[in-house]
Design a protein around this motif. Structure first.
Motif, short mmCIF file in Angstrom:
data_model
loop_
_atom_site.label_atom_id
_atom_site.label_comp_id
_atom_site.label_asym_id
_atom_site.label_seq_id
_atom_site.Cartn_x
_atom_site.Cartn_y
_atom_site.Cartn_z
N LYS A 79 -11.30 -32.29 5.61
CA LYS A 79 -11.16 -32.15 4.00
C LYS A 79 -10.19 -30.97 3.72
O LYS A 79 -9.59 -31.07 2.77
CB LYS A 79 -12.54 -32.24 3.54
CG LYS A 79 -13.48 -33.28 3.25
CD LYS A 79 -12.74 -34.40 2.49
CE LYS A 79 -13.58 -35.73 2.41
NZ LYS A 79 -12.66 -36.77 1.65
N ARG A 80 -10.11 -30.11 4.90
CA ARG A 80 -9.25 -28.87 4.47
C ARG A 80 -7.84 -29.39 4.33
O ARG A 80 -7.18 -30.15 4.91
CB ARG A 80 -9.30 -28.02 5.77
CG ARG A 80 -8.45 -26.87 5.41
CD ARG A 80 -8.79 -25.75 6.63
NE ARG A 80 -8.38 -26.28 7.89
CZ ARG A 80 -8.55 -25.76 9.10
NH1 ARG A 80 -9.20 -24.49 9.12
NH2 ARG A 80 -8.08 -26.12 10.08
N PRO A 81 -7.14 -29.02 3.24
CA PRO A 81 -5.95 -29.59 3.03
C PRO A 81 -4.78 -29.29 3.87
O PRO A 81 -4.87 -28.31 4.73
CB PRO A 81 -5.46 -28.90 1.61
CG PRO A 81 -6.35 -27.53 1.35
CD PRO A 81 -7.70 -28.07 2.16
N ALA A 87 1.65 -27.61 -0.11
CA ALA A 87 2.90 -27.71 -0.67
C ALA A 87 3.17 -28.46 -1.76
O ALA A 87 3.96 -28.08 -2.92
CB ALA A 87 3.91 -28.05 0.45
N ALA A 88 2.76 -29.67 -1.96
CA ALA A 88 2.42 -30.40 -3.06
C ALA A 88 1.88 -29.73 -4.11
O ALA A 88 2.48 -30.11 -5.39
CB ALA A 88 2.11 -31.81 -2.56
N GLN A 89 0.94 -29.23 -3.98
CA GLN A 89 0.16 -28.55 -4.92
C GLN A 89 0.78 -27.43 -5.87
O GLN A 89 0.80 -27.26 -7.03
CB GLN A 89 -1.24 -28.19 -4.68
CG GLN A 89 -2.02 -27.36 -5.52
CD GLN A 89 -2.65 -28.57 -6.56
OE1 GLN A 89 -2.77 -29.90 -6.19
NE2 GLN A 89 -3.16 -28.08 -7.79
N LEU A 90 1.72 -26.76 -4.92
CA LEU A 90 2.37 -25.56 -5.20
C LEU A 90 3.84 -25.79 -5.69
O LEU A 90 4.70 -24.97 -5.89
CB LEU A 90 2.30 -24.71 -4.26
CG LEU A 90 0.93 -24.05 -3.76
CD1 LEU A 90 1.10 -23.19 -2.77
CD2 LEU A 90 0.25 -23.30 -5.16
N SER A 91 4.19 -27.22 -5.79
CA SER A 91 5.82 -27.64 -6.19
C SER A 91 5.77 -28.62 -7.18
O SER A 91 4.76 -29.19 -7.35
CB SER A 91 6.40 -28.13 -4.84
OG SER A 91 6.30 -27.10 -3.78
#
Length: 278
Positions: A79-81, A87-91
């Motif tokens: 489950k660890r991203p 990157a998708a979460q922060l972009s």
């Protein structure tokens, strides 16, 4: 006589067998001796087996604990991203970010000592200019209309260049990293602006420097500002160390080739080439 004996009682009953008092009720017959022995044996065997049962119970609990721990560890690992998910979460949304296997990371040491030579450094030549052009000169890509809100560009108050319906509709877009590299290239060319007219046999004046002096200066200022904003936005936190170097005046030298974790640039280029709008 018999009635007299029965009235007098037990001293005269010489031949009567004595039986010890029983604690059992009249309704519960006394167990035979063999049953009592069997019960005693069972109780002894149970007491004898109790330590073994305890050990087995502890072992079973230990196995359950270890199995549960391994399960939750594997669950956490799965489950660890991933780097891509982080990157998708922060972009901001991008078709490159959405595509599988495009945004990937690799670790590398920079190569940027003061005197380190690459094909991107030095006086302008046609080969050097071509190398820089290959870094940034790429066509646009398509942005689906339903994704415009993710770019904070929904609504009708602004008019963007549309993509023909036969090509899927939506809107034209360029990828920011290539604009930033274009700006860096322009600043590089501007620092050599006196070199080009003196060496027309080696390299011609770039088209971006053929505007008026004011126009060229405005373009360069725009590019400096674009790179400033980008550098501050992404804020590289990678440490670079200071080396002790007795050959330097102050005895110190910065390590300008620190270890980095970088997006695979070739993947980005490949995606844009495969999804280019003509």
């Amino acid at each position: 006589m018999e009635s007299l004996i029965s009235k007098i009682g037990w001293p005269f009953q010489r031949h009567q067998k004595y039986s010890p008092p029983s604690h059992q009720s009249d309704s519960e017959p006394m167990l035979p001796a063999s049953d009592e022995t069997e019960q005693s044996n069972k109780a002894f065997e149970t007491a004898k087996q109790r330590p073994y049962i305890i050990r087995c119970s502890v072992l079973v609990l230990l196995v359950i604990f270890m199995t549960t721990s391994v399960f939750f560890f594997l669950l956490y690992s799965l489950k660890r991203p991933s780097d891509h998910e982080c990157a998708a979460q922060l972009s901001v949304w991008s078709p490159l970010m959405e595509a599988e296997g495009v945004v990937e990371y690799k670790e590398t040491d920079f190569e940027n000592d003061f005197a380190h030579q690459t094909k991107y450094r030095g006086p302008p030549t046609q080969e050097l200019e071509d190398a820089w052009t290959d870094l940034w000169f790429y066509p646009g890509i398509r942005i689906p209309e339903e994704k415009m809100a993710l770019l904070n560009r929904s609504g009708t108050e602004r008019h963007f260049r549309p993509v023909e319906p036969e090509l899927g509709g939506g809107y034209h877009a360029l990828v920011e990293v290539f604009h930033q590299l274009h700006c860096l290239n322009l600043i590089r060319q501007f620092t050599w602006r006196d070199y080009y007219p003196r060496h027309p046999n080696i390299i011609l004046m770039p088209s971006d420097l053929q505007d008026s002096e004011v126009g060229t200066r405005m373009h360069v200022d725009h590019c400096i500002e674009a790179l400033r904003i980008s550098l501050m936005c992404h804020g590289d936190t990678t440490p670079y160390l200071i080396e002790l170097d007795p050959t330097q005046t102050n005895g110190l030298k910065a390590d300008f080739s620190p270890h980095h974790k970088c997006r695979d640039f070739d993947n980005l280029v490949k995606y844009v080439q495969e999804h280019a709008l003509d």
